[in-house]
Scaffold this active site. Structure first.
Site, short mmCIF file in Angstrom:
data_model
loop_
_atom_site.label_atom_id
_atom_site.label_comp_id
_atom_site.label_asym_id
_atom_site.label_seq_id
_atom_site.Cartn_x
_atom_site.Cartn_y
_atom_site.Cartn_z
N ASP A 130 0.83 -1.21 0.00
CA ASP A 130 0.00 0.00 0.00
C ASP A 130 0.87 1.26 0.00
O ASP A 130 2.00 1.25 0.49
CB ASP A 130 -0.92 0.02 1.23
N GLU A 131 0.32 2.28 -0.55
CA GLU A 131 0.85 3.64 -0.42
C GLU A 131 2.36 3.77 -0.70
O GLU A 131 3.05 4.49 0.01
CB GLU A 131 0.53 4.18 0.99
#
Ligand code: TNX
Length: 505
Positions: A322-323
């Protein structure tokens, strides 16, 4: 069938009388509600029986039939929870029988009459789930005279994956503190403990051959207080404690972003030319990354994955994904493919957050959905192409989000998440066009940027954890008012067990 009046935990005889004839269950607030057998998550079917209830006496004990050591262990755990001895002959019977009739998968059958309470299951998980139901049919503190109404309960889970994520990276929580969360999850029939073990603010698991991850990377947490980590033995202790309660640990090593603590420990994991990594104790996301085109990175991933896979009996190893906002898509995609491959080479099923859905040929067959802003469409496409989905939409299951504007702790980037929001949704229909069998389950997530103590954690977990547990266990079809009544009936139980919660508003 003749209807009778029974009193659930906390109710008074007067309340029962006031509720009148025709009611067989009265809740703590005195309200009669036929559909509100006070068990959370909701049981699939409850049929009131005739005759007298089963009464707990000085002779009552827990008796095991079949199932060997596994059933005995469950009996001991239940005996301890109810304050009853485990011995031959005694009133509450646990039957583990792989060929039992009338029981589905990891479900159970509970039959109570004046003579006995019998819980029958085909699997250890089913038997354990049945014991959690029995706990909830009895008062929080079981005394002689407490009773179980004559009834027949048939129950089984809707989804095989029912998880809770605990972020022990932003704030470190000790082994005993994690055990408390496991106990709570088990009471609500959750069966996955997703440990978010690494992030920018701290690395929490000892890895052989990479000592600086724990001497350096574990020293920090959000806010600048000292962090901490689990030794391999601590981790094994948690895995075992969870397994005895039928929770499988899903370890997450978040990569290639969310890795500042690893970069601080081993600065040559960062790309040449980037600033020297500094310990991070704030709450921003998306600024760190392993260097995706360096072989040193993959040697590191190999060592970490080997160690985590070795320590983890469960089938999954979550690699985050993620991210990773500093990376171009191709660099990110190349990293995820290789990391997923490494996990498979170590015999585990790689899982990742929904950003990874945009990676073609990722080798990821389980994707965890959290936020549409980072790719709802790619997620649905990946699932339509055959990936399995674990649903943790932030606007429903992120228990670090505030309940409302008055909530002291938590964030609100996903909006407010009331108990009703956490309850009133269907994972199969969160997106249009999801294949019917694509959803493997649901997961509640307790991120801990703003949560530093177990008292903080309790207030954010409860009552919403119970709501998500019901979404994962019970068949589709929600009735908030009925759920609310069943939920309120749990409060005295949580209190007796030492947990706090946020009142319904
Ligand atoms: C998003 S969820 C994150 C976490 C944060 C959380 C806070 C996800 C895959 N990434 O790093 O802790 O929001 O709500």
């Amino acid at each position: 069938m003749r209807r009778r009046t029974f009193i659930a935990s906390g109710a008074t005889a007067a309340a029962a009388a006031a509720a009148g004839a025709g009611t067989w269950w009265v809740l703590a607030d005195g309200s009669p509600h036929e559909a509100s057998v006070p068990v959370v998550p909701k049981v699939r079917s409850f049929t009131a029986g005739d005759g007298e209830p089963y009464r707990i006496t000085a002779e009552t004990s827990v008796h095991v039939e079949g199932g060997g050591a596994e059933a005995k262990r469950t009996a001991r755990l239940m005996g301890r929870a109810l304050g009853l001895p485990v011995r031959e002959g005694g009133g509450i019977l646990l039957r583990l029988d792989p060929g039992a009739d009338g029981v589905e998968g990891d479900g159970y059958l509970l039959v109570a009459d004046a003579r006995a309470v019998t819980i029958t299951a085909r699997t250890g998980a089913g038997l354990f789930a049945g014991t959690q139901t029995l706990r909830q049919l009895l008062p929080p503190k079981v005394e002689f005279g407490a009773s179980v109404p004559p009834c027949r309960i048939e129950d089984a889970p809707r989804y095989p994956y029912r998880g809770v994520l605990f972020d022990v990276a932003r704030h470190f929580f000790t082994v005993d503190e994690v055990k408390r969360v496991i106990d709570l999850a088990a009471l609500h029939k959750l069966n996955r403990l997703h440990l978010h073990l690494t992030d920018d603010q701290g690395w929490r698991l000892e890895i052989p051959g990479l000592p600086r991850l724990t001497t350096v990377g574990a020293a920090t947490e959000v806010g600048g207080t000292p962090g901490g980590f689990y030794t391999a033995d601590d981790y094994r202790t948690l895995v075992e404690y969870a397994a005895e309660r039928y929770l499988t640990v899903v370890p997450e090593i978040d990569m290639p972003g969310h890795t500042q603590a690893a970069l601080v420990s081993y600065p040559d994991l960062a790309c040449p030319g980037t600033p020297t990594p500094r310990p991070y104790t704030g709450v921003k996301v998306g600024f760190s990354s392993l260097c995706t085109d360096s072989e040193r990175t993959y040697a590191f991933v190999e060592k970490v994955v080997a160690a985590v896979a070795e320590l983890t009996p469960g089938p999954y190893l979550h690699i985050g994904g993620d991210e990773a906002k500093t990376l171009e898509h191709e660099a990110y995609a190349a990293f995820m493919r290789r990391a997923a491959r490494i996990v498979r080479d170590h015999g585990k099923e790689p899982m990742a957050w929904n950003e990874a859905a945009a990676v073609s040929d990722s080798g990821l067959s389980v994707l965890q959905f959290w936020d549409s802003r980072v790719g709802g469409k790619a997620f649905v496409d990946a699932v339509q192409a055959g990936a399995k989905a674990v649903m943790s939409p932030a606007d429903r299951t992120y228990l670090d989000q505030k309940y409302d504007a008055g909530t002291e702790l938590g964030a609100d980037w996903a909006g407010h998440v009331t108990a009703r929001d956490a309850y009133d949704w269907d994972p199969a229909h969160y997106f249009k066009g999801m294949p019917a069998d694509a959803v493997m389950g649901v997961e509640a997530a307790l991120w801990t940027e703003t949560i530093a103590t177990t008292a903080d954690a309790d207030r954010m977990l409860l009552p919403r954890l119970a709501a998500v547990a019901e979404v994962g266990w019970a068949d589709a079809g929600r009735d908030w008012d009925a759920f609310r009544r069943r939920l309120v009936a749990q409060f005295p139980r949580w209190k007796a067990a030492g947990y706090g919660w946020t009142e319904l508003r």
